[in-house]
Design a protein around this motif. Structure first.
Motif, PDB file in Angstrom:
ATOM      1  N   SER A 154      33.145  36.337  48.271  1.00 32.60           N
ATOM      2  CA  SER A 154      33.196  36.256  46.615  1.00 32.60           C
ATOM      3  C   SER A 154      32.990  37.548  46.103  1.00 32.60           C
ATOM      4  CB  SER A 154      31.805  35.629  46.417  1.00 32.60           C
ATOM      5  OG  SER A 154      31.023  36.020  46.724  1.00 32.60           O
ATOM      6  N   SER A 155      32.613  38.610  46.593  1.00 30.22           N
ATOM      7  CA  SER A 155      32.484  39.943  45.991  1.00 30.22           C
ATOM      8  C   SER A 155      33.055  41.036  47.115  1.00 30.22           C
ATOM      9  CB  SER A 155      31.237  40.380  45.344  1.00 30.22           C
ATOM     10  OG  SER A 155      30.125  40.476  46.009  1.00 30.22           O
ATOM     11  N   THR A 210      42.318  42.286  41.704  1.00 34.22           N
ATOM     12  CA  THR A 210      41.843  41.386  41.014  1.00 34.22           C
ATOM     13  C   THR A 210      42.348  39.993  40.737  1.00 34.22           C
ATOM     14  OG1 THR A 210      40.301  42.919  40.004  1.00 34.22           O
ATOM     15  CG2 THR A 210      40.144  41.010  39.044  1.00 34.22           C
ATOM     16  N   ASN A 232      36.795  39.145  42.405  1.00 35.65           N
ATOM     17  CA  ASN A 232      35.799  40.143  41.840  1.00 35.65           C
ATOM     18  C   ASN A 232      35.473  41.227  42.779  1.00 35.65           C
ATOM     19  OD1 ASN A 232      33.954  41.191  40.349  1.00 35.65           O
ATOM     20  ND2 ASN A 232      32.249  39.548  41.004  1.00 35.65           N
ATOM     21  N   SER A 234      34.262  44.607  43.915  1.00 34.39           N
ATOM     22  CA  SER A 234      33.304  45.805  43.537  1.00 34.39           C
ATOM     23  C   SER A 234      34.142  47.102  44.068  1.00 34.39           C
ATOM     24  CB  SER A 234      31.952  45.547  44.493  1.00 34.39           C
ATOM     25  OG  SER A 234      31.651  44.127  44.279  1.00 34.39           O
TER      26      SER A 234
END
Ligand code: NAG
Ligand code: NAG
Ligand code: NAG
Ligand code: NAG
Ligand code: NAG
Ligand code: NAG
Ligand code: NAG
Length: 522
Positions: A154-155, A210, A232, A234
Motif C-alpha cells: 500500500s505504500s 503514482t 501511494n 513514498s
C-alpha cells in the motif's frame, strides 16, 4: 434406412450427397447419416440468458427427440425426451430443471451458467425407430463482475519496492487490459505483465508511478472497467531549496527564510542556526537581525516513511546599512594647471566607493588618479573642464549612500587659452583639413593612375587618418581616452566629405562605405 436417406437427400445430385456424407462422417459418429444440424441462439451467451439450441434439417417423420449433455446418448446424460405423439417434454436424469424440449425439437436452456458450456447431443427417432444424431456447442460467458485493482504494497518506497497490481476478480475466458494515466501500457522495462495480462508488476517504483491505474476485462459478451487506482509511492526528501536565494541582508531587517523539498509523505523540517536548532517549521523568521546573526542556516528535512534526511546550508552575512559619506577637497577653487585632492570619508567597514561627477560616474583620465581603496581622488593638472559637482557614493551588498555635492571651480586666464577654440576657428581648421585631404587625395589619385592597381583604398584611408587625428590633438587634449571620440568625429567628417571629391575615385567604393559605417558607430 434407405427411404429416409432418399427423403433427406431430395433431388440432390449424387456427388453432393457423397460430399455431405463425408463431412458428416468426419464431424460426427459413423452412424450419423443425416444433415441434421444444431445451432446455438445466441452463438455466445451471457450468464443468465435463455439459450435455444435449434434443430435444422430434421427428417419429416420424427417421432421422438432426445437431448443429452455431452457427446453421448447414454441415459445418465439425458436432459429430456419429447414424444410428438404425446406433445410432452419429460426431464431426464441430467436435467437441472432449466432444460426443456420445445415442440419442434429445439432445446431451451433457461438462465444459463458458465457450467452449461459444452457439447449437447440430439438423438431423433423416426417412425421406424431409426436414430439420427447431431450435436452442437453451447458457449456461455460469465457476465463480468465489477473489477477492482489490488496492490500487494500500500505504500511502496521509491527506488526500493516492486509492486504487484492485480485486476480482480479473475474470470475464465477473459482478456484483460491496463491503463496508466489514461494511456495504454508503454513498452517500459520496469513493467511486467502476466501472460493473461491480469497481473501488472512495477519494478522499483518511482514517484512517477503514482498512476492512476485502471484495468478492464472483456469477453465475447461483456466488458467492464475498474475504478481508477492510485499508488501511494513514498519518496524523498530531495535536497531542500531555501528561498529567497540572496545571502546578504541588512542589519535591522527581518530575516525570513523558507525551505521546501519534494517528499511524500511531506517532510518534517528543522532549521538550525550555526548547528543550533531554531524552529521546526518550513519557515524561519528572525525580526530585526543584528551582526551576530551572520552564520550558517541549515534546513534539515526528514521523511519518516523513507527514513531519509537531506540538509541544505545557506550562509547569511548581515551587513550594517552604510551611513552617508562626506566629501572634502584640498581646495574647492583652483587655478588651471594646479592640482587638487578630493577625499571621501566613511565610517563604515567593507564598503565600495564610487565617484560621481555632474551626476554621472566619473570617467578617469590620465590626469585623475584614485587611491587603492578609491577614497582619494587626485586631479593633476586640473583643467577648466574639471569644474563641476563631485560626489562620492559608498555601498555594501545591502545598501548604498551618496555624499553631499562638492562644487569644484577651476579658474583660468582667458588670454592663455590654448585649448579654447571659437567655432570660427574650428570651421577654419576643418576647411583646412578638407583642403589638405583633397590635395593628398589628388596626389594619391595621381600616383594611383601612374601605378595602376597599385594601392588599395584601405591604405589610402589609413594614410589620411593620422593627419586627421594629429589635427584633433592640436585642437583639444593630449592622449586621453576621450581623444578617440575626437578622432572618430574628425575622421567621420573626412569620410563624409569624400564622395564630394570628384578626383578621388576609389577602386572599390564599398570598402570606403564599410569603414565609414564603422566610424559612424563610435
Ligand atoms: C438464475 O440462476 C442463478 C444461479 O445460477 C440464480 O441465482 C438466479 O436466481 C436465477 N434466475 C432466475 C430468473 O431463475
Ligand atoms: C509485492 O510483490 C513484489 C514482486 O513479487 C515483491 O518483490 C514485493 O516484496 C511484494 N511486496 C509485498 C509487501 O509483499
Ligand atoms: C474457456 O477457457 C477454457 C480454459 O480456461 C477453455 O478450455 C475453453 O475452451 C474456453 N472457452 C472458450 C469459449 O473460449
Ligand atoms: C519523474 O518524471 C519527471 C518528469 O518526467 C522526471 O524529470 C523525473 O526524473 C522523474 N523522476 C523519477 C524518480 O523517475
Ligand atoms: C519585521 O517584523 C515585524 C514583526 O516582527 C513587523 O512588525 C515589521 O513590519 C517587519 N518589517 C519589515 C520591513 O517587514
Ligand atoms: C532592533 O534592534 C536594535 C538593537 O539590536 C534596537 O535598538 C531596535 O529598537 C530594534 N528595532 C525594532 C523594530 O525592534
Ligand atoms: C548577539 O546575540 C545574542 C543572542 O543570540 C544577544 O543576546 C546579543 O544581544 C546579540 N548581540 C548584539 C550585539 O546584537
Amino acid at each position: 434406412m434407405k427411404p429416409h436417406w432418399a427423403s433427406v437427400q431430395g433431388g440432390r445430385r449424387p456427388w453432393q450427397g457423397l460430399l455431405l456424407t463425408a463431412c458428416l462422417l468426419a464431424l460426427w459418429t459413423p452412424s450419423a447419416m443425416s444433415q441434421l444440424r444444431i445451432e446455438s441462439v445466441p452463438p455466445n451467451a451471457a450468464e443468465g440468458q435463455d439459450v435455444l439450441l435449434r434443430v435444422h434439417n430434421q427428417p419429416a417423420n420424427t417421432q421422438i427427440y432426445r437431448w443429452f449433455r455431452g457427446a453421448t446418448t447414454e441415459e445418465a446424460y439425458r436432459l429430456a425426451a419429447y414424444s410428438l405423439s404425446s406433445n410432452e417434454s419429460k426431464p431426464g436424469p441430467a436435467n437441472s430443471g432449466r432444460e426443456t424440449i420445445l415442440p419442434h425439437g429445439s432445446l431451451a436452456v433457461r438462465n444459463v451458467t458458465v457450467n452449461d458450456s459444452g457439447v449437447y447431443t440430439l438423438d431423433i427417432f423416426d417412425e421406424d425407430f431409426t436414430s439420427i444424431k447431431a450435436s452442437g456447442q453451447l458457449r456461455v460467458f460469465a457476465k463480468l463482475p465489477k473489477l477492482f485493482i489490488t496492490s500487494n504494497n500500500s505504500s511502496p518506497v521509491e527506488g526500493e519496492d516492486s509492486v504487484v497490481l492485480t485486476c480482480d476478480p479473475e474470470t475464465q475466458n477473459t482478456s484483460y487490459q491496463w491503463w496508466i494515466n489514461g494511456q495504454s501500457l508503454l513498452n517500459d522495462p520496469r513493467l511486467d505483465l502476466s501472460t493473461d495480462n491480469r497481473i501488472l508488476t512495477l519494478l522499483r517504483v518511482t514517484r512517477n508511478d503514482t498512476g492512476p491505474y485502471e484495468c478492464a476485462a472483456s469477453n465475447l459478451v461483456s466488458y467492464n472497467r475498474s475504478d481508477p487506482f492510485s499508488l501511494n509511492v513514498s519518496y524523498g526528501p530531495d535536497a531542500p531549496i531555501i528561498t529567497p536565494p540572496g545571502s546578504n541582508v541588512g542589519q535591522g531587517t527581518n530575516l525570513s527564510l523558507s525551505c521546501h523539498t519534494a517528499s511524500n509523505p511531506p517532510a518534517q523540517y528543522t532549521w538550525l542556526f550555526n548547528e543550533r536548532p531554531q524552529s521546526s517549521t518550513p519557515e524561519l523568521f528572525i525580526p530585526n537581525i543584528t551582526a551576530n546573526h551572520s552564520g550558517s542556516y541549515a534546513c534539515f528535512a526528514h521523511n519518516s516513511v523513507t527514513g531519509l534526511n537531506r540538509t541544505t546550508v545557506k550562509t547569511i552575512t548581515v551587513f550594517e546599512l552604510v551611513t552617508q559619506p562626506s566629501i572634502h577637497a584640498s581646495n574647492t577653487t583652483v587655478m588651471e594647471q594646479e592640482s587638487v585632492v578630493l577625499t571621501c570619508h566613511s565610517r563604515d567597514p567593507e564598503i565600495t566607493i564610487r565617484w560621481i561627477f555632474n551626476d554621472q560616474s566619473l570617467r578617469l583620465s590620465s590626469r585623475t588618479k584614485l587611491s587603492e581603496d578609491n577614497s582619494t581622488l587626485s586631479i593633476d593638472p586640473v583643467r577648466r573642464e574639471d569644474s563641476g559637482e563631485y560626489r562620492c557614493e559608498v555601498s555594501n551588498p545591502v545598501s548604498v549612500k551618496k555624499s553631499e555635492a562638492l562644487l569644484l571651480s577651476v579658474s583660468y586666464d582667458p588670454a592663455q587659452s590654448s585649448s579654447d577654440l571659437s567655432p570660427g576657428a574650428i570651421a577654419g581648421i576643418v576647411v583646412g583639413v578638407v583642403a589638405g585631404v583633397a590635395l593628398i587625395a589628388a596626389l594619391a589619385y595621381f600616383l594611383y593612375s601612374r601605378k595602376t592597381g597599385g594601392t588599395s583604398d584601405q591604405r589610402d584611408l589609413t594614410e589620411h587618418k593620422p593627419s586627421a587625428s594629429s589635427h584633433s590633438r592640436d585642437t583639444s587634449r593630449d592622449n586621453s581616452p576621450n581623444e578617440m571620440d575626437e578622432v572618430s568625429y574628425t575622421s567621420l567628417k573626412f569620410n563624409a566629405a569624400q564622395p564630394k571629391e570628384p578626383t578621388f575615385v576609389p577602386p572599390a567604393s564599398t570598402a570606403t562605405e564599410i569603414v565609414y559605417s564603422e566610424v559612424k558607430k563610435k
